[in-house]
Enzyme design. Structure first.
Site, PDB file in Angstrom:
ATOM      1  N   CYS A  79       0.816  -1.294  -0.135  1.00  0.00           N
ATOM      2  CA  CYS A  79      -0.042  -0.056  -0.095  1.00  0.00           C
ATOM      3  C   CYS A  79       0.836   1.218   0.108  1.00  0.00           C
ATOM      4  O   CYS A  79       1.393   1.497  -0.963  1.00  0.00           O
ATOM      5  CB  CYS A  79      -0.996  -0.121   1.318  1.00  0.00           C
ATOM      6  SG  CYS A  79      -2.339   0.999   0.849  1.00  0.00           S
ATOM      7  N   HIS A 167      -3.692  -5.255   0.955  1.00  0.00           N
ATOM      8  CA  HIS A 167      -3.208  -5.628   2.187  1.00  0.00           C
ATOM      9  C   HIS A 167      -3.418  -7.104   2.293  1.00  0.00           C
ATOM     10  O   HIS A 167      -4.276  -7.483   2.385  1.00  0.00           O
ATOM     11  CB  HIS A 167      -3.917  -5.107   3.461  1.00  0.00           C
ATOM     12  CG  HIS A 167      -3.589  -3.681   3.483  1.00  0.00           C
ATOM     13  ND1 HIS A 167      -2.552  -3.245   4.369  1.00  0.00           N
ATOM     14  CD2 HIS A 167      -4.325  -2.309   3.104  1.00  0.00           C
ATOM     15  CE1 HIS A 167      -2.619  -1.775   4.182  1.00  0.00           C
ATOM     16  NE2 HIS A 167      -3.464  -1.231   3.371  1.00  0.00           N
ATOM     17  N   GLU A 169      -2.101  -9.037   4.487  1.00  0.00           N
ATOM     18  CA  GLU A 169      -2.093  -9.552   5.822  1.00  0.00           C
ATOM     19  C   GLU A 169      -3.234  -9.578   6.488  1.00  0.00           C
ATOM     20  O   GLU A 169      -3.413 -10.384   7.575  1.00  0.00           O
ATOM     21  CB  GLU A 169      -1.231  -8.533   6.554  1.00  0.00           C
ATOM     22  CG  GLU A 169      -1.676  -7.222   6.944  1.00  0.00           C
ATOM     23  CD  GLU A 169      -1.359  -6.270   5.730  1.00  0.00           C
ATOM     24  OE1 GLU A 169      -1.258  -4.984   5.944  1.00  0.00           O
ATOM     25  OE2 GLU A 169      -0.939  -6.600   4.399  1.00  0.00           O
ATOM     26  N   GLY A 223      -0.781 -15.757  35.200  1.00  0.00           N
ATOM     27  CA  GLY A 223      -0.946 -15.688  33.583  1.00  0.00           C
ATOM     28  C   GLY A 223      -0.002 -16.469  32.784  1.00  0.00           C
ATOM     29  O   GLY A 223       1.215 -17.025  33.186  1.00  0.00           O
ATOM     30  N   SER A 227       4.268 -16.920  33.362  1.00  0.00           N
ATOM     31  CA  SER A 227       4.734 -18.477  33.851  1.00  0.00           C
ATOM     32  C   SER A 227       5.585 -19.073  32.745  1.00  0.00           C
ATOM     33  O   SER A 227       6.308 -19.726  33.039  1.00  0.00           O
ATOM     34  CB  SER A 227       3.167 -19.188  33.681  1.00  0.00           C
ATOM     35  OG  SER A 227       2.073 -18.843  34.697  1.00  0.00           O
TER      36      SER A 227
END
Length: 509
Positions: A79, A167, A169, A223, A227
């Protein structure tokens, strides 16, 4: 160093998506601002220029010296990146005569071109631009068009330099992943060998070399990120990792005990610290959401600092920072405006004088979970819903008391366990309950009640940036409402939040 694709960010909302799609091809990539380009080393196999909210026609338009890359590595402009290439090569970029936003179909295609191999005629692509390439430089060749955009894609003759005005993606571009694979694998020649197994192996070796026999202290939350980070560091230095898990009195019901138990089964050296009363005292009579967050963060730092000083010779602070946090801190437009502050170990002050080690700072959240699976971390941790650092403190609207926490813990426990029993937990990205600062009239038995109202919240999302409210079955909501009103003293009304983000946030505070 792993071979990689370098992505230059011109400020597009989709830049992180480009990186995620490249990573899905098992190829490592990094995002860097267009105005802060790292040295082009041998491990960089290709460069992608992102889109931008700017126009190349602006006087102050973002610019980059393309000679840094051209004829050195393959180059793909997306783009704005494509328009910049065309303009700098002597072409013309003009305002679009018709609106070029949304889905379009490729009408002409050079399928012999390496970038367009196996891309189909009529393949849907996503356009999002107000300018268009009206005239290409002489040595530029059109390789794809749509009915309204003649230069949908081009190649520079004699170079491995390409540009596309759509785009690839975003998921709306049906064969976007195939196009990126063509560039990353077939044109740039990346080997697709960047896997969770390789990441764990190389990261543990790097940690061993960096940390040696030094001691590391780390705050755990229960979390995913902290961890996984702790497990990696533990694999590298074993008993020299000291973990601290603080009970701030705002955790879910039984969470302090359950999380400590799960960490012990993982072999981590974890000290649990009961600091509930310190947090409650600091939060007394505070009702402003931001003031609550700051008070929780301040007390956490004080408690963590006190505990850290009880460990002799600590030199490092371990953190579960992930890649989106890093990108945000060096974004083209600067850090996003603060919507709300977050309490986490990343906010620790300079006075702790510890060096920082962040083993996950190149990974996205979904990649962290894949690494966690490689490390054989239990699914009860890897599959946990995100939970805010300030915990229930920002799910209790108004001032916080131990009794309000008790009520909300019971409500939350029934809701989350209900989702699990109904097989709905894994379909939800995040769920929780909010205690509202209002009472409502009710009738229980023959008596009139005037008790509190709770709102249930459940959303679906990919990364938390946007979210939709979860369409949970009416029968499930009816049963949960009944269980809460009958089982939690002090609550006589349950409502369900059907707001999406945006405009609403996931949390209420």
């Amino acid at each position: 160093m792993a071979e990689q694709i370098l992505i230059l960010d011109f400020g597009s909302q989709y830049t992180q998506l480009i990186a995620r799609r490249v990573r899905e091809l098992n190829v490592y990539c990094e995002i860097h601002p267009y105005n802060n380009i790292p040295e082009l080393t041998d491990d960089v196999k290709g460069v992608i220029l992102s889109g931008s909210p700017c126009s190349v026609r602006q006087d102050d338009a973002p610019d980059v010296d393309l000679t840094l890359f051209k004829n050195k590595v393959p180059l793909l402009g997306v783009c704005y990146g494509a328009q910049l290439m065309a303009q700098k090569g002597g072409g013309k970029v003009l305002p679009s005569k018709i609106r070029e936003y949304g889905r379009a179909k490729l009408a002409k295609l050079d399928q012999h071109n390496e970038l367009m191999k196996e891309i189909a005629i009529d393949s849907v692509v996503w356009m999002s631009h107000s300018d268009t390439i009206a005239e290409l430089p002489e040595n530029f060749k059109v390789i794809a068009s749509t009915p309204s955009v003649e230069v949908a894609a081009f190649k520079v003759e004699g170079e491995e330099t390409y540009g596309i005005q759509f785009h690839p993606e975003v998921t709306h571009s049906a064969q976007g992943k195939e196009l990126l694979r063509n560039f990353v694998v077939h044109i740039a020649g990346c080997a697709q060998d960047w896997t969770p197994d390789i990441f764990v192996e190389s990261t543990v070796e790097e940690l061993k070399a960096k940390l040696g026999n030094d001691k590391v202290v780390m705050g755990l939350s229960g979390g995913v990120d902290s961890s996984v980070a702790a497990t990696l560091i533990h694999q590298a230095i074993g008993k020299n990792l000291y973990c601290i898990f603080v009970d701030n009195g705002l955790l879910r019901k039984n969470e302090f005990e359950d999380v400590l138990d799960s960490y012990k089964h993982m072999g981590l050296n974890v000290k649990g610290v009961d600091a509930k009363q310190k947090f409650y005292d600091a939060l007394k009579d505070i009702t402003d959401p931001e003031a609550k967050r700051k008070a929780i963060g301040r007390v956490f730092i004080e408690v963590f600092d006190d505990e850290s000083h009880k460990i002799d010779g600590v030199k490092w602070l371990g953190q579960g920072t992930i890649y989106p946090d890093v990108i945000e801190s060096v974004s083209v437009k600067g850090p996003s405006a603060t919507i709300k502050s977050h309490h986490n170990v990343g906010g620790l002050p300079d006075f702790m004088k510890l060096k920082v080690v962040e083993p996950l700072n190149t990974l996205f959240k979904d990649e962290v979970r894949l690494v966690g699976k490689t490390l054989e971390i239990d699914d009860t941790i890897l599959g946990r819903h995100p939970f805010p650092g300030p915990g229930l403190g920002i799910r209790i609207l108004g001032d916080i008391t131990a009794e309000k926490v008790r009520i909300l813990q019971e409500v939350d426990h029934l809701f989350i366990n209900g989702l699990k029993k109904a097989g709905l937990y894994d379909d939800v990205w995040q769920a929780g309950a909010i205690l509202l600062p209002i009472n409502s009239v009710g009738v229980m038995g023959d008596e009139r009640t005037y008790e509190q109202v709770v709102s249930l919240r459940a959303v679906t999302s990919v990364d938390g940036m946007t979210a939709d409210w979860c369409h949970l079955p009416y029968e499930f909501l009816a049963d949960i409402s009944n269980d809460i009103i009958n089982g939690v003293k002090g609550v006589n009304r349950v409502v369900y939040d059907i707001s999406s983000k945006p405009p609403a946030t996931i949390e209420w505070e």
